[in-house]
Scaffold this active site. Structure first.
Site, mmCIF file in Angstrom:
data_model
loop_
_atom_site.group_PDB
_atom_site.id
_atom_site.type_symbol
_atom_site.label_atom_id
_atom_site.label_comp_id
_atom_site.label_asym_id
_atom_site.label_seq_id
_atom_site.Cartn_x
_atom_site.Cartn_y
_atom_site.Cartn_z
ATOM 1 C CB SER A 48 -0.793 -14.437 -67.166
ATOM 2 O OG SER A 48 -2.157 -14.018 -67.089
ATOM 3 N N GLY A 82 0.524 -11.692 -63.917
ATOM 4 C CA GLY A 82 0.051 -10.935 -62.769
ATOM 5 C C GLY A 82 0.237 -9.438 -62.888
ATOM 6 C CG ASN A 111 -3.558 -9.551 -63.856
ATOM 7 O OD1 ASN A 111 -4.101 -10.585 -63.525
ATOM 8 N ND2 ASN A 111 -2.496 -9.527 -64.651
ATOM 9 C CG ASP A 192 -7.002 -20.450 -65.203
ATOM 10 O OD1 ASP A 192 -7.511 -20.531 -66.340
ATOM 11 O OD2 ASP A 192 -5.871 -19.978 -64.999
ATOM 12 C CG HIS A 195 -4.342 -17.909 -67.556
ATOM 13 N ND1 HIS A 195 -4.712 -18.089 -66.233
ATOM 14 C CD2 HIS A 195 -3.659 -16.739 -67.622
ATOM 15 C CE1 HIS A 195 -4.263 -17.064 -65.522
ATOM 16 N NE2 HIS A 195 -3.620 -16.239 -66.334
#
Length: 227
Positions: A48, A82, A111, A192, A195
């Site tokens: 991402s 992801g 991830n 979050d 990111h």
């Protein structure tokens, strides 16, 4: 007395002019085709962070890279939000065959870390991709990432150590931390905390560029010599 040009001469002159026009057009087209074929192809294998998660696609650092390179290189973004190193390793052989990249920017592992997967497993998948790229005669630029402190210092050290070990073992260039100068700045991170925002994307490119530029120059100079 008006002297006219014989019809046969006019036909010959028109035919010669047409031939010259066609030759010039063909040369221009061939030069453009040769440039398109000789320009290096960059393949970005990421998650991402390279897939412009949470922002407009054109704002992402990979798109900014393509804009900076303009027509001097082809940029293929194969990043998926992801994605883990396992998924990347599974997709990678097909992408190598399809695009025949000259440079691979490998931005995976984040991830794996967020899921607490074993660093040794991550290392194995990344090594598989590096070896496959090198066998395909592509240069590899490894883009490292870090994980939050709550995962524990031992796990973080093992995780980030994978990138440094791979860079040394395979003699490839490394950007130690893709989000250097960004990750701890709340103004540059989305809600979050994982990111980066659109305004952070030029800084990400600035983190990548010093390591990428020499690889690009090497390929561009080689292409110019071969023309």
């Amino acid at each position: 007395m008006k002297i006219g040009i014989p019809v046969t001469w006019r036909k010959q002159w028109l035919a010669a002019s047409m031939c010259l026009f066609l030759l010039a057009t063909t040369a221009i087209f061939a030069a453009g085709t040769a440039h398109a074929e000789s320009r290096p192809t960059l393949l970005i294998m990421g998650d991402s962070l390279s897939a412009a998660y949470g922002i407009e696609q054109e704002q992402g650092w990979v798109n900014l890279l393509a804009q900076r390179l303009d027509d001097d290189a082809r940029v293929v973004n194969a990043s998926i939000s992801g994605e883990t190193t396992s998924g990347g390793a599974e997709r990678f052989p097909r992408l190598l065959e399809e695009y025949s990249p000259d440079i691979v920017l490998l931005e995976l592992g984040g991830n794996d870390g967020l899921r607490g997967l074993p660093p040794g497993q991550m290392r194995g998948h990344l090594a598989t991709m590096i070896e496959a790229a090198q066998q395909a005669e592509a240069n590899v630029l490894l883009l490292g990432i870090d994980i939050p402190p709550n995962y524990g210092q031992a796990y973080r050290d093992a995780f980030t150590g994978v990138y440094h070990e791979l860079a040394a073992d395979y003699d490839i260039d490394l950007v130690p931390f893709l989000l250097e100068g960004i990750a701890l700045d709340t103004q540059l991170m989305q809600g979050d905390g994982v990111h980066p925002t659109a305004s952070a994307q030029p800084r990400i490119l600035d983190n990548v560029w010093p390591a990428l530029e020499p690889l690009l120059e090497m390929h561009l100079s080689a292409d110019a010599t071969s023309l």
